[in-house]
Each structure stands twice: as structure tokens, then as C-alpha cells.
Design a protein around this motif. Structure first.
Motif, PDB file in Angstrom:
ATOM      1  N   MET A 439       1.001  -1.448   0.036  1.00 12.66           N
ATOM      2  CA  MET A 439       0.103  -0.018   0.098  1.00 12.66           C
ATOM      3  C   MET A 439       0.728   0.894  -0.114  1.00 12.66           C
ATOM      4  N   ALA A 440       2.075   1.084   0.741  1.00 13.74           N
ATOM      5  CA  ALA A 440       3.208   2.713   0.509  1.00 13.74           C
ATOM      6  C   ALA A 440       3.339   2.746  -0.119  1.00 13.74           C
ATOM      7  N   LEU A 441       3.884   1.631  -1.715  1.00 12.14           N
ATOM      8  CA  LEU A 441       4.258   1.898  -3.223  1.00 12.14           C
ATOM      9  C   LEU A 441       3.123   2.534  -4.149  1.00 12.14           C
ATOM     10  N   GLN A 442       1.304   1.833  -3.640  1.00 14.85           N
ATOM     11  CA  GLN A 442       0.622   2.510  -4.730  1.00 14.85           C
ATOM     12  C   GLN A 442       0.681   3.514  -4.165  1.00 14.85           C
ATOM     13  N   GLU A 443       0.778   3.759  -2.717  1.00  7.09           N
ATOM     14  CA  GLU A 443       0.261   5.733  -2.151  1.00  7.09           C
ATOM     15  C   GLU A 443       1.246   6.320  -2.906  1.00  7.09           C
ATOM     16  N   ILE A 444       2.714   6.293  -3.216  1.00  2.00           N
ATOM     17  CA  ILE A 444       4.231   6.678  -3.091  1.00  2.00           C
ATOM     18  C   ILE A 444       4.191   7.148  -5.136  1.00  2.00           C
ATOM     19  N   ILE A 445       3.706   6.196  -5.616  1.00  2.00           N
ATOM     20  CA  ILE A 445       3.543   5.880  -7.158  1.00  2.00           C
ATOM     21  C   ILE A 445       2.512   7.515  -7.336  1.00  2.00           C
ATOM     22  N   ARG A 456       2.923   8.691 -16.246  1.00  2.00           N
ATOM     23  CA  ARG A 456       2.571   6.884 -15.398  1.00  2.00           C
ATOM     24  C   ARG A 456       3.723   7.805 -14.319  1.00  2.00           C
ATOM     25  N   ALA A 457       3.471   6.968 -13.353  1.00  2.00           N
ATOM     26  CA  ALA A 457       5.145   6.584 -12.549  1.00  2.00           C
ATOM     27  C   ALA A 457       3.949   4.671 -11.466  1.00  2.00           C
ATOM     28  N   SER A 458       5.917   4.282 -11.478  1.00  2.00           N
ATOM     29  CA  SER A 458       5.622   2.580 -11.594  1.00  2.00           C
ATOM     30  C   SER A 458       6.879   2.695 -10.481  1.00  2.00           C
ATOM     31  N   VAL A 459       7.122   1.322 -10.191  1.00  2.00           N
ATOM     32  CA  VAL A 459       8.288   1.209  -9.261  1.00  2.00           C
ATOM     33  C   VAL A 459       8.220  -0.796  -9.804  1.00  2.00           C
ATOM     34  N   TRP A 460       9.579  -1.050  -9.979  1.00  2.00           N
ATOM     35  CA  TRP A 460      10.106  -2.030 -10.846  1.00  2.00           C
ATOM     36  C   TRP A 460      10.878  -2.420  -9.409  1.00  2.00           C
ATOM     37  N   CYS A 469       7.011  -5.023 -12.249  1.00  5.77           N
ATOM     38  CA  CYS A 469       6.430  -3.958 -12.049  1.00  5.77           C
ATOM     39  C   CYS A 469       5.926  -4.354 -11.096  1.00  5.77           C
ATOM     40  N   VAL A 470       5.714  -3.547 -10.232  1.00  5.10           N
ATOM     41  CA  VAL A 470       5.255  -4.356  -8.420  1.00  5.10           C
ATOM     42  C   VAL A 470       4.207  -2.898  -8.050  1.00  5.10           C
ATOM     43  N   ALA A 471       4.106  -2.194  -9.204  1.00  3.38           N
ATOM     44  CA  ALA A 471       3.141  -1.088  -8.700  1.00  3.38           C
ATOM     45  C   ALA A 471       3.179   0.434  -9.463  1.00  3.38           C
ATOM     46  N   GLN A 472       2.174  -0.033 -10.221  1.00  2.02           N
ATOM     47  CA  GLN A 472       1.787   1.253 -11.255  1.00  2.02           C
ATOM     48  C   GLN A 472       0.720   2.169 -10.579  1.00  2.02           C
ATOM     49  N   TYR A 473       0.930   3.630 -11.541  1.00  5.31           N
ATOM     50  CA  TYR A 473      -0.519   4.351 -11.907  1.00  5.31           C
ATOM     51  C   TYR A 473      -0.655   4.975 -12.779  1.00  5.31           C
ATOM     52  N   ASP A 474      -1.252   5.342 -13.583  1.00  8.77           N
ATOM     53  CA  ASP A 474      -2.138   5.956 -14.393  1.00  8.77           C
ATOM     54  C   ASP A 474      -3.000   7.530 -14.012  1.00  8.77           C
ATOM     55  N   PRO A 475      -2.155   8.090 -14.118  1.00  7.86           N
ATOM     56  CA  PRO A 475      -3.502   9.285 -13.504  1.00  7.86           C
ATOM     57  C   PRO A 475      -4.205   9.978 -14.195  1.00  7.86           C
ATOM     58  N   ALA A 476      -4.392   9.513 -15.699  1.00  8.98           N
ATOM     59  CA  ALA A 476      -4.693   9.898 -16.848  1.00  8.98           C
ATOM     60  C   ALA A 476      -6.374   9.260 -16.138  1.00  8.98           C
ATOM     61  N   ALA A 477      -6.385   7.546 -16.306  1.00  9.72           N
ATOM     62  CA  ALA A 477      -7.258   6.606 -15.677  1.00  9.72           C
ATOM     63  C   ALA A 477      -7.302   6.640 -13.846  1.00  9.72           C
ATOM     64  N   ASN A 478      -7.071   7.093 -13.287  1.00  6.04           N
ATOM     65  CA  ASN A 478      -6.692   7.457 -11.738  1.00  6.04           C
ATOM     66  C   ASN A 478      -6.887   5.663 -11.893  1.00  6.04           C
ATOM     67  N   ASN A 479      -6.111   5.032 -12.164  1.00  9.09           N
ATOM     68  CA  ASN A 479      -6.262   3.631 -11.236  1.00  9.09           C
ATOM     69  C   ASN A 479      -4.457   2.827 -11.369  1.00  9.09           C
ATOM     70  N   PRO A 483       0.870  -6.342 -11.883  1.00  8.81           N
ATOM     71  CA  PRO A 483       2.454  -6.177 -12.069  1.00  8.81           C
ATOM     72  C   PRO A 483       2.315  -7.011 -13.412  1.00  8.81           C
ATOM     73  N   THR A 484       3.938  -7.044 -13.922  1.00  7.50           N
ATOM     74  CA  THR A 484       4.359  -7.121 -14.879  1.00  7.50           C
ATOM     75  C   THR A 484       5.035  -7.226 -15.521  1.00  7.50           C
ATOM     76  N   TYR A 485       5.981  -7.442 -16.304  1.00  8.78           N
ATOM     77  CA  TYR A 485       8.014  -7.915 -16.916  1.00  8.78           C
ATOM     78  C   TYR A 485       8.154  -7.377 -18.193  1.00  8.78           C
ATOM     79  N   LEU A 486       8.981  -6.514 -17.506  1.00  8.25           N
ATOM     80  CA  LEU A 486       9.294  -6.296 -19.120  1.00  8.25           C
ATOM     81  C   LEU A 486       9.918  -7.287 -20.269  1.00  8.25           C
ATOM     82  N   THR A 487       9.529  -7.608 -21.483  1.00  6.31           N
ATOM     83  CA  THR A 487      10.272  -8.569 -22.417  1.00  6.31           C
ATOM     84  C   THR A 487      11.442  -8.707 -22.480  1.00  6.31           C
TER      85      THR A 487
END
Length: 744
Positions: A439-445, A456-460, A469-479, A483-487
């Protein structure tokens, strides 16, 4: 009382109360700043005003000085020998300047005419008309009292006289500017210009001040301008002495010394607290002072404070309205969920039209969970109904299944309430130090993205050479994204840059050679610029926080780079708090295990002492029975006494073991008794002598003659201490010697 309020009211209170506290502190801070700034501005303004008015005095007096100087030059250049021409010359100059009260030409004795000792033609104004007089007939201007003549002749320099009352011509308070004129290198007299103080005061026009709010001192400290006529002509030092006012005396000294400044003091007439600003009038050697009542300054400050308070009140009302609207928007889906939960509790499972399931945020997920739960309940009820109709013989079994289903339903409802409570706590922003890392990561990003206004902001997280990617936030979509991996599997150059410990700032992600490994990722997500800050703990790279500008390039500022670096440090702090919580849990488990082991040891010692005491008590009992036999031989009696003493000693050792267990458990007690000390020492000597002789040592107890017979203490613990000390001495002594002596 708070428990009776609705969640919306609690949310409003939780939002507005801190704002009220902040605004209260802000009001007092702004008020203090306004007072300091207003006082400083007012002080600067008043100092400027007093300088302006002093300059008006100087300008007018300078005009008069120039007029007298011009007259002296005219007399030197064009000598006039006729009286009527002198009077005409003076009349023209007096008529040309309305500030001039009068002009004179005072010749030295016998200079104008050998037949006239004194000749001083004088033209002055009297009720709008010009009057001509020869003041040489009225008084002798060569006398010392007329300094306007004597000082100018003596020094040969032009000068302003001190203010004086001219009784011979006009009977007014005036000052005179005297300029000596020469002919053939010899002083022939002085050309003078008289200025009436009343006319000068009318010329100055000190606007927006009452007449009593300013005064002027001459170079000797006499008051020459004042709103109260009774003070004109008095010395400020005399007034200070009469009223015993040291502050007034200090003001007078500062003014006549030509200083500029200001001070607070009491008015010598009204005793009101005033702010006095003073500055010199350099032309005549005077000093001007303006007095302002304290109430005038306070009124100015109060007006500024009222303006600031009005602005704060308006801004608070605006914030309150915005807060009310935001809470209404937030509470709308929560209220729908609450109504759906009440319908489910009432047995109405058709809630699809009551819940918004189109949203992709947490409330939308919760609504879909509600619908899934309602569908499962409907399916369970239908299946149960079919089983009841088809299998009457399994009524008991199905009844138990129904009870299990009901318990499952209740458990799901409790879980639903816990989720709702968790969402409420999350909306109140939990602290990073609590160790709730996810929850701290979500609040931080989220804060990072909204603060920097990025796409966009994210933590990897770095897992070997791959990023997750353990946490990611998109201000435009507000969500928050899943989690995902880099290809791409490895990023050696990118990892090398991150391990340097400095944030990576890139304006153009597609052309910057440092980030060529990330170009496919940038094209996929339309990323043009980024700041990547490494997350390092104990010198090890754990991951990276990414701030990405989508759709356009961005020139990053140094402050933005530092902000992202600080955010990475906060992520590290949250991780340390999370690890600390896990370590504390491990410590609690270890403590519980240690306490269990200690308890088991105490139980073991108690059991073993019991097993040892049983045969030992039998030995002591039989030895005591044999000792009671009077026919026993002395040699056997001595042997039995040694057996008895050794058994008692062994019993004491067992008690010592129990005492050690009590000490470890914190339950040791002191059992004081009164016993025979020499007898106890003799017993110890006989018991330990066998061990000493076995090693070829000689054990001797030297008892002092003043040794007390009876002492009161814990006999068993004293015996234990002495046995340990002497036993260690025997154990570690290889040849005969002497043990240390002790005294009681």
C-alpha cells in the motif's frame, strides 16, 4: 459521539479539522508578519515624510540665502552711493519674493558716509505694505547681541542667525541670513534677508498632519515651531528638566547634533505614547521632528490584519465547498454498496441494477465481488432446493450442508466488511513507517505522478537481471495497473547506470544513447522522457522508481530530479520498515521458544532435585538413627557424623541448584536464620579437609578470637559461598599454601 456520525461526516471532519488548525496557525503567522512588515513600512514611510518636509525647509531657506548672496554680489559689482537707490533696490527684492519678510544693508561704521557712523537701510512688510527704516537710528547693530551682523563681519562668511524677536522693525520672530560684501578687498557691510518664522511655517504645507504633530528646534535646542504657541522660544532641555524626562533630553541632544532617526516616547503635553521621527534641516542648522500617536500606527496595522483575515476566510469557504463536493462524489458509490449490502442481509439478492460495475477501480472490483457473491448465493439456494425435492432420504445430510453453506455466507459477509474497512483506512493515507509495503508503494507512486503531472509512475523490482513492475499508477485513468515484466531479459548498460546510485534523467528516450535498451519499451507505451531513480539498500540495487512523460518531450528540472531521488529514498524507508516488522515477528517467536526452554529446564531441575532428595533423606535418616545409639564406638560415631555432614552438604547443593533456577526465574528469596557460626565453619573444615588431603594440601581454618558465636543471615547461601570459594582454592592450588583470611 463520533460513532453516531455517518462516514461522510467523519470524512468531512477529518478533512476540515486539520484545515481549520492549519488556517488558525496561518492566521497568527500572517498577523505577526503583517505587524512586522506594516511597522517597517510605516516606519520607512514616516522617515521619508520627515525627510521630505525637512527638504522643503532647506529649499525655501536656500532660496533666501541665494537672494541675499545675489544682493551682496550686486553691491560689490555696482556700488550704490545714494540712499534712495538703496531703498529702491531693497523694495524690488522684497516685492519679488513673498517669503521675504524684509531685507537690509548694514554698512560698517562710517563706510557709507563719513558723516554717519551707522547706516542700515531696511525694507520690510507690515500688513501688506512696505515700510522703509534706517535701523541704524533704532539700535546699534555692532553690539554683540546682534549676531547676524557681528558674526558675519568677524568671520567674513555668510551665515544664518539664531531665531530672534525683532522689537525695532516688525516685532516678529524671524531669522536672518547675512552675506558680507567687499569693496577693494575690505568688508564694507552685510546684505541680509529676514524670514518671518510664521511665514515660513505657512510656506511648508505639512499635509495630512495636525499642527501640534511637528516641531522644530534651532541649533541651541530652542523650540521655534510648535502647535502650542506657549512652547515657542522655550528650550527643550528646560522642559525635560522641569518634567524630569531623560528621554526628552536624549531626543533634544540627538536633534541638535544633526542626527536622523526615530524613537518611542511619551508626549510631554498629553502623556500619550508617540513615535517621534526627526531629521536635520541642514541649511539653518535646525532639526525637524514629526510626532505620531501610537493609535495611528495601530489603526494602520489593524486595517492590514482585517484584509488578511478576510482573504483567509474567503479561501476557507471555497475549500469547504470543494471538500463538500469531493466527499459527495466519493461517497456516492460507497452508499450504493452499503444499500446493496443491506439488501443482501435482508435476503434480496437481485442487486445488479443497484451497483456500478463499469468502473475499474477498487470500488468497481468490490461491486463485482458483490454480484459474484449474490450469484453464488442464488446458485446455492437453487441447488439446495433441488436436493431437498429429489433426495428426501438425505434430509439430515442436506441440512448439515445447508448449515455449512450458511456459515460460508456469513464468513463471506465478514470478509466483505473487512474489505470495506480496509478501503476506508486506505482512503485516509496510511503512513509509510507502518511497514505496509504494498500500500505504501501505491500511495508513493500516486503522489509522485500527481505531483509531477506526468503520464505514468511505476516501481520495478529487480529479480536477477529482469524487472518486474510491482506498482504502477496512471493519472489519466486514475487507476493502479497489475504487475508485469519487461519483455527484454537483460539490461546490462541500464543496470550499470542505476548501480551508480544517481537518478537517470532523460529528455529524449528514443535518441539518448544511455537508454538504447529501453527504446522498444518506450515505443510500446509512447514514452518520450523519464526520470529513473534507483532503489538501493545496503549497497545493493533492489529496483527502480520510474517517472515517465507520455506523448511529449519534457525538460526535467533539478528540483524534479531531486524529488524523484527522495521518493526512491522513501521507498527504501518503507522497505526497511517492512523488514523491521518481519524481524520483530521473528524475535517474538524466538523469545517464546527461549521462555519455553527455560521453563522446561526449571521443571527438569525441580524433578531431578526431588529424585535426589528421596534417597538422600533416607541416608540422613539412617545416619541420625545410628548416631542415637549410645553403644556406638567413637570411631564409628565420627564416621557417621561425617556421613551426616556430607549428606547435609549434598542436600545444600541440591537446594543451591533450585536457588539457581529461582534466580533465573526471578523468584529467589532470602531466608534469614540465627545459627552458630563457629560450628558451621568447623563442619566445613571437616568436610573439605578430606579433599585437601587427597591433593597433598593442608587446610587450616584460623578463626579470630573476636569471632561472634551467633549470626543472623541465610545459612544455606553463606555455606554455599564459602564452599565455592574454598573449593576453588583447593581445586586450583597445586602445592601447599595458605588461603586468604577473611574477617566478619
Amino acid at each position: 459521539m463520533l460513532s453516531k456520525l455517518s462516514f461522510r461526516h467523519k470524512l468531512l471532519l477529518g478533512t476540515l479539522l486539520p484545515i481549520i488548525a492549519i488556517y488558525t496557525g496561518l492566521f497568527f503567522y500572517i498577523r505577526a508578519r503583517i505587524i512586522r512588515r506594516s511597522t517597517a513600512d510605516y516606519e520607512q514611510w514616516q522617515q521619508f515624510r520627515v525627510l521630505l518636509y525637512a527638504r522643503q525647509f532647506d529649499d525655501n531657506l536656500e532660496q533666501m540665502a541665494e537672494l541675499a548672496t545675489a544682493s551682496a554680489h550686486a553691491l560689490e559689482t555696482f556700488p550704490i552711493t545714494k540712499e534712495q537707490e538703496l531703498y529702491s533696490f531693497l523694495r524690488r527684492n522684497v516685492e519679488m519674493n513673498h517669503l521675504v519678510y524684509g531685507m537690509a544693508i548694514a554698512f560698517t561704521p562710517y563706510t557709507f558716509s563719513p558723516r554717519k557712523r551707522l547706516f542700515a537701510p531696511y525694507v520690510y512688510k507690515n500688513n501688506g505694505t512696505l515700510v522703509e527704516k534706517n535701523t541704524g537710528r533704532l539700535y546699534d547693530d555692532t553690539q554683540p547681541r546682534w549676531d547676524w551682523y557681528g558674526e558675519a563681519i568677524r568671520t567674513g562668511q555668510p551665515r544664518w542667525s539664531d531665531p530672534y524677536f525683532d522689537e525695532g522693525a516688525g516685532n516678529v520672530w524671524m531669522i536672518t541670513y547675512s552675506v558680507p560684501f567687499r569693496r577693494q578687498g575690505k568688508v564694507q557691510g552685510v546684505a541680509t534677508v529676514d524670514v518671518a518664522l510664521e511665514t515660513l511655517q505657512q510656506q511648508i504645507h505639512i499635509q495630512s498632519l495636525k499642527e501640534e504633530q511637528f516641531f522644530v528646534l534651532d541649533r541651541k535646542g530652542r523650540i521655534i515651531f510648535h502647535g502650542h504657541p506657549q512652547f515657542i522660544g522655550q528650550s527643550i532641555f528646560y522642559i525635560a528638566k522641569e518634567q524630569n524626562r531623560s528621554d526628552l533630553e536624549a531626543l533634544g541632544k540627538a536633534m541638535i547634533s544633526g542626527q536622523s532617526g526615530h524613537l518611542w516616547m511619551r508626549d510631554w503635553t498629553s502623556n500619550e505614547r508617540q513615535w517621534v521621527f526627526y531629521t536635520p534641516i541642514s541649511q539653518a542648522g535646525w532639526s525637524l521632528a514629526i510626532r505620531l500617536n501610537e493609535a495611528t500606527l495601530l489603526a494602520f496595522i489593524y486595517e492590514e490584519t482585517r484584509s488578511g483575515l478576510l482573504i483567509l476566510a474567503l479561501s476557507f469557504c471555497l475549500i469547504s465547498l470543494v471538500t463538500w463536493g469531493v466527499t459527495s462524489y466519493i461517497m456516492r458509490p460507497i452508499q450504493k454498496l452499503n444499500a446493496a449490502a443491506q439488501k443482501i442481509a435482508a435476503g434480496h439478492l437481485d442487486i445488479e441494477t443497484d451497483i456500478d460495475t463499469t468502473s475499474s477501480d477498487e470500488l468497481g472490483n468490490l461491486g463485482r465481488t458483490f454480484l459474484d457473491m449474490a450469484g453464488q448465493l442464488q446458485e446455492s439456494f437453487s441447488e439446495l432446493h433441488r436436493f431437498n425435492q429429489r433426495l428426501e432420504e438425505e434430509v439430515a445430510h442436506r441440512t448439515a450442508a445447508l448449515e455449512a453453506a450458511n456459515q460460508q455466507l456469513l464468513e463471506k459477509e465478514r470478509v466483505l466488511h473487512r474489505y470495506n474497512a480496509a478501503l476506508v483506512r486506505l482512503s485516509q493515507s496510511p503512513h509509510v513507517q507502518q511497514g505496509n509495503f504494498r500500500m505504501a508503494l501505491q500511495e508513493i507512486i500516486e503522489v509522485t505522478a500527481t505531483t509531477l503531472q506526468v503520464g505514468r509512475a511505476s516501481v520495478w523490482e529487480l529479480q536477477e537481471d529482469r524487472f518486474k513492475c510491482v506498482a504502477q499508477y496512471d493519472p489519466a485513468a486514475n487507476n493502479h495497473a497489475q504487475p508485469t515484466y519487461l519483455t527484454q531479459p537483460t539490461y546490462p548498460n541500464y543496470l550499470k547506470l542505476l548501480r551508480s546510485g544517481e537518478p537517470l534523467v532523460v529528455k529524449d528516450l528514443l535518441t539518448d544513447p544511455r537508454t538504447h535498451e529501453l527504446r522498444e519499451y518506450a515505443k510500446l507505451h509512447n514514452i518520450y522522457s523519464l526520470i529513473d531513480a534507483p532503489i538501493i539498500l545496503n549497497g545493493r540495487l533492489l529496483g527502480v522508481i520510474c517517472v515517465e512523460q507520455v506523448g511529449k518531450h519534457r525538460d526535467w528540472l533539478v528540483e524534479e530530479r531531486n524529488f524523484v531521488g527522495n521518493v526512491a529514498d522513501i521507498v527504501t524507508i518503507a522497505l526497511v520498515a517492512h523488514q523491521r516488522n518481519q524481524a520483530e515477528q521473528e524475535l517474538l517467536k524466538a523469545k517464546a521458544a527461549a521462555e519455553a526452554a527455560n521453563k522446561a529446564k526449571s521443571i527438569f531441575l525441580a524433578n531431578m532435585s526431588h529424585e535426589l532428595r528421596t534417597p538422600l533423606n533416607a541416608i540422613l535418616g539412617f545416619s541420625q538413627i545410628l548416631l542415637s545409639d549410645r553403644t556406638l564406638a567413637p570411631q564409628h560415631r565420627q564416621t557417621l557424623e561425617k556421613i551426616n555432614r556430607s549428606g547435609e552438604h549434598l542436600l545444600g547443593l541440591i537446594n543451591d541448584v533450585l536457588d539457581m533456577a529461582k534466580i533465573e526465574a526471578g523468584r529467589v528469596t532470602l531466608q534469614e536464620t540465627t545459627f552458630n557460626l563457629p560450628r558451621m565453619l568447623q563442619t566445613l573444615e571437616e568436610m573439605l579437609k578430606v579433599r585437601a588431603e587427597a591433593k597433598g594440601l593442608r587446610l587450616v581454618f584460623e578463626l579470630p578470637p573476636n569471632l561472634p558465636v551467633a549470626v543472623t543471615t541465610d545459612e544455606m547461601k553463606l555455606r554455599q559461598v564459602l564452599v565455592n570459594l574454598i573449593g576453588n582454592g583447593i581445586k586450583f592450588t597445586k602445592k601447599g599454601g595458605r588461603l586468604p583470611q577473611g574477617q566478619l
